[in-house]
Design a protein around this motif. Structure first.
Motif, PDB file in Angstrom:
ATOM      1  N   UNK A  26      18.126  20.599 -10.439  1.00 31.49           N
ATOM      2  CA  UNK A  26      17.036  20.011 -11.226  1.00 31.49           C
ATOM      3  C   UNK A  26      17.438  18.635 -11.761  1.00 31.49           C
ATOM      4  N   UNK A  27      18.675  18.539 -12.228  1.00 27.80           N
ATOM      5  CA  UNK A  27      19.155  17.244 -12.716  1.00 27.80           C
ATOM      6  C   UNK A  27      19.240  16.230 -11.573  1.00 27.80           C
ATOM      7  N   UNK A  28      19.650  16.693 -10.387  1.00 30.11           N
ATOM      8  CA  UNK A  28      19.737  15.807  -9.236  1.00 30.11           C
ATOM      9  C   UNK A  28      18.344  15.308  -8.828  1.00 30.11           C
ATOM     10  N   UNK A  43      17.296  11.361  -8.787  1.00 32.29           N
ATOM     11  CA  UNK A  43      16.773  10.698  -7.596  1.00 32.29           C
ATOM     12  C   UNK A  43      15.360  10.178  -7.831  1.00 32.29           C
ATOM     13  N   UNK A  44      14.594  10.909  -8.674  1.00 35.46           N
ATOM     14  CA  UNK A  44      13.274  10.393  -9.042  1.00 35.46           C
ATOM     15  C   UNK A  44      13.418   9.065  -9.791  1.00 35.46           C
ATOM     16  N   UNK A  45      14.341   9.020 -10.743  1.00 34.97           N
ATOM     17  CA  UNK A  45      14.539   7.785 -11.507  1.00 34.97           C
ATOM     18  C   UNK A  45      14.953   6.639 -10.589  1.00 34.97           C
ATOM     19  N   UNK A  46      15.830   6.939  -9.643  1.00 29.23           N
ATOM     20  CA  UNK A  46      16.304   5.905  -8.723  1.00 29.23           C
ATOM     21  C   UNK A  46      15.160   5.386  -7.843  1.00 29.23           C
ATOM     22  N   UNK A  47      14.390   6.307  -7.240  1.00 30.64           N
ATOM     23  CA  UNK A  47      13.305   5.901  -6.361  1.00 30.64           C
ATOM     24  C   UNK A  47      12.186   5.218  -7.147  1.00 30.64           C
ATOM     25  N   UNK A  48      11.892   5.733  -8.332  1.00 38.01           N
ATOM     26  CA  UNK A  48      10.841   5.122  -9.144  1.00 38.01           C
ATOM     27  C   UNK A  48      11.234   3.700  -9.556  1.00 38.01           C
ATOM     28  N   UNK A 101       0.825  -1.212   0.000  1.00 33.26           N
ATOM     29  CA  UNK A 101       0.000   0.000   0.000  1.00 33.26           C
ATOM     30  C   UNK A 101       0.857   1.258   0.000  1.00 33.26           C
ATOM     31  N   UNK A 102       1.911   1.235   0.813  1.00 28.12           N
ATOM     32  CA  UNK A 102       2.799   2.400   0.847  1.00 28.12           C
ATOM     33  C   UNK A 102       3.480   2.602  -0.495  1.00 28.12           C
ATOM     34  N   UNK A 103       3.861   1.506  -1.142  1.00 34.41           N
ATOM     35  CA  UNK A 103       4.526   1.615  -2.438  1.00 34.41           C
ATOM     36  C   UNK A 103       3.588   2.222  -3.477  1.00 34.41           C
ATOM     37  N   UNK A 104       2.323   1.780  -3.449  1.00 35.81           N
ATOM     38  CA  UNK A 104       1.354   2.360  -4.373  1.00 35.81           C
ATOM     39  C   UNK A 104       1.151   3.850  -4.088  1.00 35.81           C
ATOM     40  N   UNK A 105       1.161   4.209  -2.808  1.00 35.37           N
ATOM     41  CA  UNK A 105       0.984   5.610  -2.455  1.00 35.37           C
ATOM     42  C   UNK A 105       2.150   6.469  -2.948  1.00 35.37           C
ATOM     43  N   UNK A 106       3.329   5.867  -3.112  1.00 37.76           N
ATOM     44  CA  UNK A 106       4.485   6.626  -3.597  1.00 37.76           C
ATOM     45  C   UNK A 106       4.324   7.057  -5.046  1.00 37.76           C
ATOM     46  N   UNK A 140       6.777  14.762  -8.654  1.00 35.69           N
ATOM     47  CA  UNK A 140       8.199  15.138  -8.666  1.00 35.69           C
ATOM     48  C   UNK A 140       8.754  15.091 -10.091  1.00 35.69           C
ATOM     49  N   UNK A 141       8.338  14.048 -10.848  1.00 39.02           N
ATOM     50  CA  UNK A 141       8.830  13.946 -12.234  1.00 39.02           C
ATOM     51  C   UNK A 141       8.370  15.140 -13.061  1.00 39.02           C
ATOM     52  N   UNK A 142       7.117  15.520 -12.908  1.00 37.86           N
ATOM     53  CA  UNK A 142       6.602  16.666 -13.678  1.00 37.86           C
ATOM     54  C   UNK A 142       7.307  17.943 -13.248  1.00 37.86           C
ATOM     55  N   UNK A 143       7.482  18.112 -11.927  1.00 36.79           N
ATOM     56  CA  UNK A 143       8.145  19.327 -11.440  1.00 36.79           C
ATOM     57  C   UNK A 143       9.591  19.397 -11.921  1.00 36.79           C
ATOM     58  N   UNK A 144      10.295  18.246 -11.904  1.00 36.83           N
ATOM     59  CA  UNK A 144      11.689  18.234 -12.374  1.00 36.83           C
ATOM     60  C   UNK A 144      11.760  18.551 -13.860  1.00 36.83           C
ATOM     61  N   UNK A 145      10.790  18.039 -14.647  1.00 42.61           N
ATOM     62  CA  UNK A 145      10.794  18.329 -16.085  1.00 42.61           C
ATOM     63  C   UNK A 145      10.532  19.808 -16.339  1.00 42.61           C
ATOM     64  N   UNK A 146       9.602  20.408 -15.576  1.00 42.46           N
ATOM     65  CA  UNK A 146       9.318  21.842 -15.742  1.00 42.46           C
ATOM     66  C   UNK A 146      10.542  22.671 -15.376  1.00 42.46           C
TER      67      UNK A 146
END
Length: 431
Positions: A240-242, A246-251, A205-210, A217-223
């Motif tokens: 922004x690149x960081x 980190x989004x890619x790593x966590x995702x 459940x927690x994973x789905x909530x992530x 975060x992905x949208x904000x980093x792209x903007x």
């Protein structure tokens, strides 16, 4: 452990316990009956011997039948049809019981014709060292149909039989303790199963909530990355690149947990299609080489100069190869030297991914593909992770029916071997 398997374990375990307890109960009851029958037969033989000797001493003859009558489980009446001397009776009883190895206490009484009552004789111990007790009237009832007879009672019959069954009783106690331990273990397993299910559901459940905050975060980093002011500022551009990295790593970790949860629930399906490893592998090798060179390392590969067709799920095959290369980079030491070697033999591709890291001790290699398992490194945690990568790799290989094994020696690096069957153009996709 799946619910169906756990249910089978509980049912079969319960049936096994009931069967064992039933067999042991039958064995104890049968042994008791045998010892009780043996006791009665020996007691009757001893009493018959006493009656025969008393009749011979009185120059009398014994009745033709019903010489020894068993009135209860431990009380016997002996018909002699001649006078009985109490002292002689006691002596003969002791002699006959010793002859038949029936070491048991007894008390006796002789019928008195003048009073029509049983005259109590005394209580005799099987152990001569024990102090005799005073003669008191015991429960030795008379027989109305006889004239010259005596009665003998064995008060310690039950204790004598239990003493003969010491081994059976000991084994029964051991069995009961074993059954109790098994039942306790079963309860512990059920409790741990319930706790593990609660923990797993919480993680899922927690994973789905992530997923929702990760998408944000992905949208904000792209903007941020597309903003001109951020692009002109080196510090903001690095941030922004960081954020995106980190989004890619966590995702990636979240997707891995969701895929493993799907596999364990049984909802996992392999979508196989015909692919060429020569087209799938080079981009992964180029990415791994870039990450290796960032750490002052080096990556080389050597593949057969021919197509390498496979029937596999492209997504999961890509994830397998990425995980193997990623582990080689992370655990290859400060300057990793990674080698990817493939060779074809007997219609199979043998792919080996090697590194020059610290290696893995033999006692840890068997557990390398367990969920959440990480090789112990003491208080030093140079490489972060959850111990899910190789577990995921092993599950996907098992779903494809591929072979994977680890080869490693401390101080000499680690090599992971994959054995993948090559497909032919006329081969159908397996179910």
């Amino acid at each position: 452990m799946h619910e169906r398997i756990l249910r089978r374990v509980v049912v079969l375990g319960t049936l096994a316990i009931l069967g064992i307890v039933g067999m042991q109960t039958y064995w104890v009851a049968t042994t008791w009956n045998l010892n009780d029958t043996e006791f009665s037969q020996k007691a009757q033989l001893a009493l018959y011997g006493v009656a025969r000797q008393l009749a011979a001493e009185n120059y009398a003859s014994l009745p033709k039948r019903d010489i020894v009558r068993q009135r209860s489980s431990n009380y016997f009446i002996v018909n002699t049809e001649s006078e009985i001397d109490a002292q002689r009776l006691e002596y003969l009883m002791q002699q006959e019981l010793q002859r038949l190895n029936l070491n048991v206490d007894f008390e006796y009484a002789i019928f008195d014709c003048s009073t029509n009552e049983m005259a109590y004789g005394g209580y005799c111990y099987a152990d001569p060292d024990r102090r005799p007790i005073a003669a008191t009237a015991g429960n030795l009832p008379p027989d109305e149909n006889l004239l010259y007879y005596f009665g003998v009672k064995f008060p310690t019959r039950i204790g004598y039989i239990w003493q003969k069954m010491q081994l059976v009783v000991f084994l029964s106690v051991i069995l009961l303790l074993t059954v109790a331990f098994f039942a306790y273990s079963l309860l512990v397993i059920l409790r741990q199963r319930r706790l593990a299910t609660m923990q797993k559901e919480f993680i899922d459940n927690m994973t789905h909530e992530f997923k929702t905050p990760l998408s944000t975060i992905r949208i904000a980093a792209a903007v941020l990355s597309r903003d001109e002011r951020v692009a002109r500022d080196a510090r903001l551009s690095r941030y922004a690149r960081l954020i995106h990295e980190q989004y890619e790593r966590l995702n990636g970790q979240v997707e891995k947990v969701l895929q493993i949860a799907s596999i364990e629930k049984g909802d996992f399906r392999i979508q196989r299609e015909r692919i060429d490893l020569q087209e799938l592998l080079p981009p992964l090798l180029s990415s791994a080489r870039a990450r290796t060179e960032e750490r002052d390392g080096h990556l080389t590969w050597q593949l057969p100069d021919r197509p390498l067709p496979l029937y596999a799920d492209p997504l999961h095959l890509t994830n397998i190869l990425y995980n193997l290369l990623d582990n080689a980079v992370k655990y290859g030491g400060p300057a990793p030297r990674i080698a990817v070697v493939g060779r074809v033999a007997h219609d199979h591709l043998h792919l080996a991914v090697s590194d020059n890291g610290p290696g893995i001790a033999e006692e840890h290699q068997e557990r390398l593909f367990e969920k959440f398992y990480r090789v112990p490194t003491g208080d030093v945690h140079d490489v972060k992770g959850f111990g899910l990568g190789l577990y995921y790799v092993h599950q996907i290989c098992r779903a494809h029916r591929w072979d994977i094994r680890v080869e490693s020696r401390p101080g000499r690096g680690t090599t992971l071997h994959l054995r993948l069957p090559l497909s032919t153009s006329s081969e159908a996709v397996p179910a």
